[in-house]
Design a protein around this motif. Structure first.
Motif, PDB file in Angstrom:
ATOM      1  N   GLY A  44       0.784  -1.224   0.000  1.00  0.00           N
ATOM      2  CA  GLY A  44       0.000   0.000   0.000  1.00  0.00           C
ATOM      3  C   GLY A  44       0.813   1.270   0.000  1.00  0.00           C
ATOM      4  N   PHE A  45       2.097   1.177   0.397  1.00  0.00           N
ATOM      5  CA  PHE A  45       2.895   2.402   0.479  1.00  0.00           C
ATOM      6  C   PHE A  45       4.337   2.243   0.000  1.00  0.00           C
ATOM      7  N   VAL A  46       5.098   1.305   0.576  1.00  0.00           N
ATOM      8  CA  VAL A  46       6.537   1.228   0.301  1.00  0.00           C
ATOM      9  C   VAL A  46       6.812   0.916  -1.165  1.00  0.00           C
ATOM     10  N   TYR A  47       6.307  -0.210  -1.639  1.00  0.00           N
ATOM     11  CA  TYR A  47       6.549  -0.603  -3.025  1.00  0.00           C
ATOM     12  C   TYR A  47       6.014   0.424  -4.027  1.00  0.00           C
ATOM     13  N   PRO A  48       4.789   0.952  -3.853  1.00  0.00           N
ATOM     14  CA  PRO A  48       4.279   1.937  -4.825  1.00  0.00           C
ATOM     15  C   PRO A  48       5.140   3.190  -4.947  1.00  0.00           C
ATOM     16  N   VAL A  49       5.737   3.637  -3.845  1.00  0.00           N
ATOM     17  CA  VAL A  49       6.578   4.838  -3.911  1.00  0.00           C
ATOM     18  C   VAL A  49       7.800   4.579  -4.786  1.00  0.00           C
ATOM     19  N   VAL A  50       8.420   3.415  -4.621  1.00  0.00           N
ATOM     20  CA  VAL A  50       9.575   3.068  -5.451  1.00  0.00           C
ATOM     21  C   VAL A  50       9.143   2.928  -6.913  1.00  0.00           C
ATOM     22  N   VAL A  51       7.978   2.369  -7.142  1.00  0.00           N
ATOM     23  CA  VAL A  51       7.448   2.268  -8.508  1.00  0.00           C
ATOM     24  C   VAL A  51       7.321   3.655  -9.134  1.00  0.00           C
ATOM     25  N   HIS A  52       6.803   4.596  -8.359  1.00  0.00           N
ATOM     26  CA  HIS A  52       6.630   5.950  -8.883  1.00  0.00           C
ATOM     27  C   HIS A  52       7.978   6.574  -9.237  1.00  0.00           C
ATOM     28  N   TRP A  53       8.987   6.338  -8.422  1.00  0.00           N
ATOM     29  CA  TRP A  53      10.312   6.894  -8.707  1.00  0.00           C
ATOM     30  C   TRP A  53      10.852   6.403 -10.046  1.00  0.00           C
ATOM     31  N   VAL A  54      10.695   5.110 -10.321  1.00  0.00           N
ATOM     32  CA  VAL A  54      11.385   4.485 -11.456  1.00  0.00           C
ATOM     33  C   VAL A  54      10.491   4.324 -12.679  1.00  0.00           C
ATOM     34  N   TRP A  55       9.265   3.863 -12.490  1.00  0.00           N
ATOM     35  CA  TRP A  55       8.413   3.511 -13.634  1.00  0.00           C
ATOM     36  C   TRP A  55       7.432   4.598 -14.046  1.00  0.00           C
ATOM     37  N   SER A  56       7.064   5.469 -13.139  1.00  0.00           N
ATOM     38  CA  SER A  56       6.163   6.560 -13.515  1.00  0.00           C
ATOM     39  C   SER A  56       6.918   7.586 -14.360  1.00  0.00           C
ATOM     40  N   PRO A  57       6.284   8.137 -15.385  1.00  0.00           N
ATOM     41  CA  PRO A  57       6.982   9.125 -16.227  1.00  0.00           C
ATOM     42  C   PRO A  57       7.343  10.413 -15.500  1.00  0.00           C
ATOM     43  N   THR A  58       6.806  10.617 -14.291  1.00  0.00           N
ATOM     44  CA  THR A  58       7.143  11.825 -13.528  1.00  0.00           C
ATOM     45  C   THR A  58       8.070  11.550 -12.364  1.00  0.00           C
ATOM     46  N   GLY A  59       8.465  10.294 -12.146  1.00  0.00           N
ATOM     47  CA  GLY A  59       9.342   9.951 -11.037  1.00  0.00           C
ATOM     48  C   GLY A  59      10.744  10.511 -11.219  1.00  0.00           C
ATOM     49  N   TRP A  60      11.427  10.794 -10.113  1.00  0.00           N
ATOM     50  CA  TRP A  60      12.722  11.464 -10.197  1.00  0.00           C
ATOM     51  C   TRP A  60      13.824  10.558 -10.747  1.00  0.00           C
ATOM     52  N   LEU A  61      13.618   9.230 -10.706  1.00  0.00           N
ATOM     53  CA  LEU A  61      14.599   8.301 -11.268  1.00  0.00           C
ATOM     54  C   LEU A  61      14.189   7.763 -12.641  1.00  0.00           C
ATOM     55  N   SER A  62      13.038   8.178 -13.120  1.00  0.00           N
ATOM     56  CA  SER A  62      12.502   7.603 -14.350  1.00  0.00           C
ATOM     57  C   SER A  62      13.363   7.923 -15.569  1.00  0.00           C
ATOM     58  N   ALA A  63      13.528   6.927 -16.411  1.00  0.00           N
ATOM     59  CA  ALA A  63      14.230   7.134 -17.682  1.00  0.00           C
ATOM     60  C   ALA A  63      13.278   7.665 -18.748  1.00  0.00           C
ATOM     61  N   TRP A  64      12.005   7.741 -18.436  1.00  0.00           N
ATOM     62  CA  TRP A  64      10.997   8.205 -19.394  1.00  0.00           C
ATOM     63  C   TRP A  64      10.263   9.422 -18.857  1.00  0.00           C
TER      64      TRP A  64
END
Length: 233
Positions: free
Chosen positions: A160-180
């Motif tokens: 509900g919280f930990v995994y989704p935040v990491v997902v947002h960083w990497v896989w979301s197009p607006t995440g700070w670690l995202s390559a897209w």
């Protein structure tokens, strides 16, 4: 070349028909792939059951089932929103370059606010399968020494919280670690971003880190190690 009204209508119908078929194929493919990922739950269950004593087999199988049930509720309630929920219109997100929402999502809680007309439930199912996989990695690391209530609480917090935040960083197009990252003022981190292959970092690293934390807190099973020797269980 001038087309008649009937010819234009026939072309539009053909285009719409093709578009509809393509969309159906895409949905079918996402559901098929999500099902394959979800079947990893059975693999983890058999792995864990084969690695412990017979008297605890039912307990570990139930914990793997809890991952799917509890994880589904919390990923529906908050997880997907934290992972992929993006405030503002698409044009606003493009202008901002993702700056306003680089850490965590803030839309689509309980899959509301127009989610059904956006990404679609098949995408939720696909992403939930990965969230449940991240959660079930921990079950083997805490086998035979974690209470059912504590495990259910961990599973809810992780999906509900930990995994989704990491997902947002990497896989979301607006995440700070995202390559897209969305086009705008900000480029990808180090001009490259993080390219995660098949969840090696987002899924397995998060699940492994949680497993390490759980095993550290709980310690080894009673009687497993004695005087520097490993005792068979």
């Amino acid at each position: 070349m001038v087309l008649t009204d009937d010819e234009e209508a026939a072309i539009k119908a053909a285009v719409l028909g093709t578009s509809g078929i393509n969309g159906d194929i895409d949905v079918h493919w996402i559901l098929y792939c999500g099902t394959l990922v979800f079947l990893m739950q059975t693999g983890f269950a058999m792995l864990c059951a084969g690695s412990i004593r017979a008297k605890n087999a039912q307990n570990i199988l139930l914990k793997n089932l809890l991952d799917a049930c509890v994880g589904a509720i919390w990923f529906w309630a908050t997880g997907y929103a934290f992972a992929y929920g993006q405030a503002g219109t698409e044009s606003e997100q493009q202008i901002n370059g993702g700056d306003k929402n680089w850490f965590i999502g803030n839309k689509y809680f309980l899959l509301s606010k127009g989610y059904e007309n956006g990404a679609g439930y098949h995408n939720w199912f696909f992403q939930f399968a990965f969230a449940a996989t991240a959660a079930t990695i921990v079950s083997g690391a805490v086998a035979e020494r974690c209470s059912m209530a504590a495990y259910a609480g961990y599973s809810a917090f992780l999906t509900g919280f930990v995994y989704p935040v990491v997902v947002h960083w990497v896989w979301s197009p607006t995440g700070w670690l995202s390559a897209w990252k969305a086009s705008g003022n900000k480029a990808a981190w180090l001009n490259v971003g993080v390219v995660d292959f098949a969840g090696c970092g987002v899924v397995h690293m998060v699940g492994g880190a949680a497993a390490l934390a759980g095993a550290t807190v709980l310690g080894p099973r009673i009687g497993r190690f004695e005087a520097g020797k490993v005792n068979p269980m």
